[in-house]
Design an enzyme around this catalytic site. Structure first.
Site, PDB file in Angstrom:
ATOM      1  CE1 TYR A  61      -4.051  -1.568  -0.559  1.00  0.00           C
ATOM      2  CE2 TYR A  61      -3.043  -3.226   1.151  1.00  0.00           C
ATOM      3  CZ  TYR A  61      -4.267  -2.822   0.465  1.00  0.00           C
ATOM      4  OH  TYR A  61      -5.029  -3.723  -0.239  1.00  0.00           O
ATOM      5  NE  ARG A  64      -2.726  -0.110  -5.176  1.00  0.00           N
ATOM      6  CZ  ARG A  64      -4.017  -0.292  -4.949  1.00  0.00           C
ATOM      7  NH1 ARG A  64      -4.427  -1.161  -4.079  1.00  0.00           N
ATOM      8  NH2 ARG A  64      -5.036   0.066  -5.920  1.00  0.00           N
ATOM      9  CG  ASN A  95     -11.458   3.692  -8.659  1.00  0.00           C
ATOM     10  OD1 ASN A  95     -11.441   2.328  -8.972  1.00  0.00           O
ATOM     11  ND2 ASN A  95     -11.488   4.413  -9.926  1.00  0.00           N
ATOM     12  CB  VAL A  96      -8.533   2.749  -2.589  1.00  0.00           C
ATOM     13  CG1 VAL A  96      -9.708   1.395  -2.209  1.00  0.00           C
ATOM     14  CG2 VAL A  96      -7.206   2.198  -3.591  1.00  0.00           C
ATOM     15  CG  ASP A  97      -8.418   6.676  -7.749  1.00  0.00           C
ATOM     16  OD1 ASP A  97      -9.046   7.925  -7.318  1.00  0.00           O
ATOM     17  OD2 ASP A  97      -8.186   6.240  -8.629  1.00  0.00           O
ATOM     18  CG  HIS A 112     -14.063  -1.667  -2.783  1.00  0.00           C
ATOM     19  ND1 HIS A 112     -13.840  -1.843  -4.064  1.00  0.00           N
ATOM     20  CD2 HIS A 112     -15.104  -2.104  -2.196  1.00  0.00           C
ATOM     21  CE1 HIS A 112     -14.904  -2.732  -4.449  1.00  0.00           C
ATOM     22  NE2 HIS A 112     -15.687  -2.886  -3.085  1.00  0.00           N
ATOM     23  N   GLY A 178     -15.552   2.163 -16.401  1.00  0.00           N
ATOM     24  CA  GLY A 178     -14.592   1.553 -16.380  1.00  0.00           C
ATOM     25  C   GLY A 178     -14.478   0.578 -15.267  1.00  0.00           C
ATOM     26  CB  THR A 179     -16.524  -1.325 -13.038  1.00  0.00           C
ATOM     27  OG1 THR A 179     -16.530  -2.458 -12.005  1.00  0.00           O
ATOM     28  CG2 THR A 179     -17.756  -0.627 -13.414  1.00  0.00           C
ATOM     29  CB  SER A 180     -14.281  -6.183 -14.529  1.00  0.00           C
ATOM     30  OG  SER A 180     -13.991  -6.179 -13.199  1.00  0.00           O
TER      31      SER A 180
HETATM   32  P1  NAD Z   1     -11.098  -4.194 -12.712  1.00  0.00           P
HETATM   33  O1  NAD Z   1      -9.760  -4.033 -12.739  1.00  0.00           O
HETATM   34  O2  NAD Z   1     -11.690  -5.445 -12.353  1.00  0.00           O
HETATM   35  O3  NAD Z   1     -11.926  -3.712 -14.248  1.00  0.00           O
HETATM   36  C1  NAD Z   1     -11.317  -2.756 -14.826  1.00  0.00           C
HETATM   37  C2  NAD Z   1     -12.119  -2.239 -16.081  1.00  0.00           C
HETATM   38  O4  NAD Z   1     -11.655  -1.131 -16.442  1.00  0.00           O
HETATM   39  C3  NAD Z   1     -12.091  -3.314 -17.071  1.00  0.00           C
HETATM   40  O5  NAD Z   1     -13.647  -3.811 -17.281  1.00  0.00           O
HETATM   41  C4  NAD Z   1     -11.514  -2.578 -18.200  1.00  0.00           C
HETATM   42  O6  NAD Z   1     -11.801  -3.109 -19.446  1.00  0.00           O
HETATM   43  C5  NAD Z   1     -11.664  -1.089 -17.678  1.00  0.00           C
HETATM   44  N1  NAD Z   1     -10.881  -0.202 -18.303  1.00  0.00           N
HETATM   45  C6  NAD Z   1      -9.503  -0.521 -18.767  1.00  0.00           C
HETATM   46  N2  NAD Z   1      -8.733   0.818 -19.027  1.00  0.00           N
HETATM   47  C7  NAD Z   1     -10.060   1.542 -19.107  1.00  0.00           C
HETATM   48  C8  NAD Z   1      -9.957   3.007 -19.489  1.00  0.00           C
HETATM   49  N3  NAD Z   1      -8.991   3.716 -19.911  1.00  0.00           N
HETATM   50  N4  NAD Z   1     -11.312   3.666 -19.719  1.00  0.00           N
HETATM   51  C9  NAD Z   1     -12.329   2.901 -19.173  1.00  0.00           C
HETATM   52  N5  NAD Z   1     -12.400   1.601 -18.769  1.00  0.00           N
HETATM   53  C10 NAD Z   1     -11.242   1.185 -18.541  1.00  0.00           C
HETATM   54  O7  NAD Z   1     -11.707  -3.046 -11.664  1.00  0.00           O
HETATM   55  P2  NAD Z   1     -12.861  -2.687 -10.905  1.00  0.00           P
HETATM   56  O8  NAD Z   1     -14.138  -3.371 -11.843  1.00  0.00           O
HETATM   57  O9  NAD Z   1     -12.753  -1.366 -10.401  1.00  0.00           O
HETATM   58  O10 NAD Z   1     -12.657  -3.780  -9.742  1.00  0.00           O
HETATM   59  C11 NAD Z   1     -13.004  -3.614  -8.806  1.00  0.00           C
HETATM   60  C12 NAD Z   1     -11.706  -3.276  -7.464  1.00  0.00           C
HETATM   61  O11 NAD Z   1     -10.352  -2.686  -8.074  1.00  0.00           O
HETATM   62  C13 NAD Z   1     -12.053  -2.643  -6.560  1.00  0.00           C
HETATM   63  O12 NAD Z   1     -11.806  -3.427  -5.387  1.00  0.00           O
HETATM   64  C14 NAD Z   1     -11.124  -1.496  -6.504  1.00  0.00           C
HETATM   65  O13 NAD Z   1     -10.866  -1.045  -5.232  1.00  0.00           O
HETATM   66  C15 NAD Z   1      -9.990  -1.874  -6.983  1.00  0.00           C
HETATM   67  N6  NAD Z   1      -9.008  -1.060  -7.567  1.00  0.00           N
HETATM   68  C16 NAD Z   1      -8.862   0.290  -7.628  1.00  0.00           C
HETATM   69  C17 NAD Z   1      -7.980   1.196  -8.107  1.00  0.00           C
HETATM   70  C18 NAD Z   1      -8.023   2.352  -7.871  1.00  0.00           C
HETATM   71  O14 NAD Z   1      -8.199   3.304  -6.949  1.00  0.00           O
HETATM   72  N7  NAD Z   1      -7.677   3.575  -8.936  1.00  0.00           N
HETATM   73  C19 NAD Z   1      -6.892   0.425  -8.768  1.00  0.00           C
HETATM   74  C20 NAD Z   1      -6.783  -0.925  -9.221  1.00  0.00           C
HETATM   75  C21 NAD Z   1      -7.847  -1.629  -8.725  1.00  0.00           C
END
Ligand code: NAD
Length: 236
Positions: A61, A64, A95-97, A112, A178-180
């Site tokens: 962490y 990150r 996101n945690v950012d 989260h 941007g979420t899977s």
């Molecule tokens: P995930 O990694 O499962 O999915 C990411 C999604 O973003 C995918 O569907 C992908 O196709 C899409 N993607 C990739 N690049 C993109 C872009 N430029 N524009 C739009 N979409 C794009 O992430 P999730 O669904 O957020 O999974 C949830 C977990 O990930 C949470 O627990 C979260 O806390 C954590 N997480 C957070 C951060 C952060 O805070 N920035 C970073 C990594 C993971």
């Protein structure tokens, strides 16, 4: 001040995931270069990992957090902040950012946790904004207990999920970016959108197709797709 466009759409709820921050330089979890390709989450993001090897968890962490301080909000975060000038906007983020807040969004619910915050292991209500990036073994709360990252780990409850459900139920318009949609309970929030509420999904690689009449898929990166949608909503 009366906000514009209030007759048609009052409340826009936005669910964001790691993809919205990808173009700011923060890795997603599950893409080909994602964080879980190089780390096993059991070793880093669970209460068991914290018990067994707190130093390893803190290192992960800290790295990150340090990276986050070097990143900036991108055009997608900024466009959502702009949207607030025209509509009631509630952001729910996985996101945690802190890039939504730094872009200027004021209603941000973190599901989260928050990377820049830490909390007491013994008194969970004692939450602090960390000064800088490094949390060490031996850094204690005001009552003398070790501080841990203010992150919801796998296997822990998501305390804000019920608030998030209520917010989604009030949506006139729902944007998912941007979420899977693989991490529950966050992924299940989509099911709480009111019947007939338009849902727009912005993700370049989503597996979800716009077969439902209320669902529109914009298969573009967030920094391109979000500003376009925001302009469309403002000008409607
Ligand atoms: P995930 O990694 O499962 O999915 C990411 C999604 O973003 C995918 O569907 C992908 O196709 C899409 N993607 C990739 N690049 C993109 C872009 N430029 N524009 C739009 N979409 C794009 O992430 P999730 O669904 O957020 O999974 C949830 C977990 O990930 C949470 O627990 C979260 O806390 C954590 N997480 C957070 C951060 C952060 O805070 N920035 C970073 C990594 C993971």
């Amino acid at each position: 001040m009366e906000k514009k466009n209030q007759q048609t759409v009052k409340t826009i709820v936005v669910l964001t995931g790691a993809g919205i921050s990808a173009e700011s330089g923060i890795k997603t979890f599950r893409d080909d270069d994602g964080l879980w390709r190089n780390h096993r989450f059991e070793e880093l993001a669970t209460p068991q990992a914290w018990q067994q090897n707190p130093q390893l968890v803190l290192d992960f962490y800290n790295t990150r957090r340090k990276q986050l301080l070097e990143c900036e909000p991108n055009a997608a975060h900024l466009a959502l902040a702009e949207l607030e000038k025209h509509f009631e906007v509630q952001i729910i983020t996985q996101n945690v950012d802190d890039l939504h807040e730094r872009a200027g969004s004021t209603n941000v619910l973190h599901l989260h946790g928050e990377l820049r915050k830490v909390r007491s292991t013994k008194y969970p209500n004692l939450v602090y904004l960390l000064d800088g990036w490094e949390l060490k073994v031996g850094d204690n709360c005001e009552k003398g207990s070790q501080l841990r990252p203010h992150i919801v780990w796998f296997g822990e409850l998501v305390p804000n999920i019920e608030v998030a459900v209520k917010q989604v139920q009030k949506a006139d318009y729902f944007i998912v970016i941007g979420t899977s949609l693989l991490v529950f309970p966050a992924a299940g929030l989509v099911d709480f959108a009111p019947k007939n509420c338009p849902i727009v999904l912005i993700d370049p690689k989503t597996q979800i197709r716009g077969e439902d009449a209320n669902l529109r898929v914009i298969a573009e990166k967030a920094a391109i797709g979000v500003p376009k949608l925001v302009q469309e909503l403002i000008q409607q």
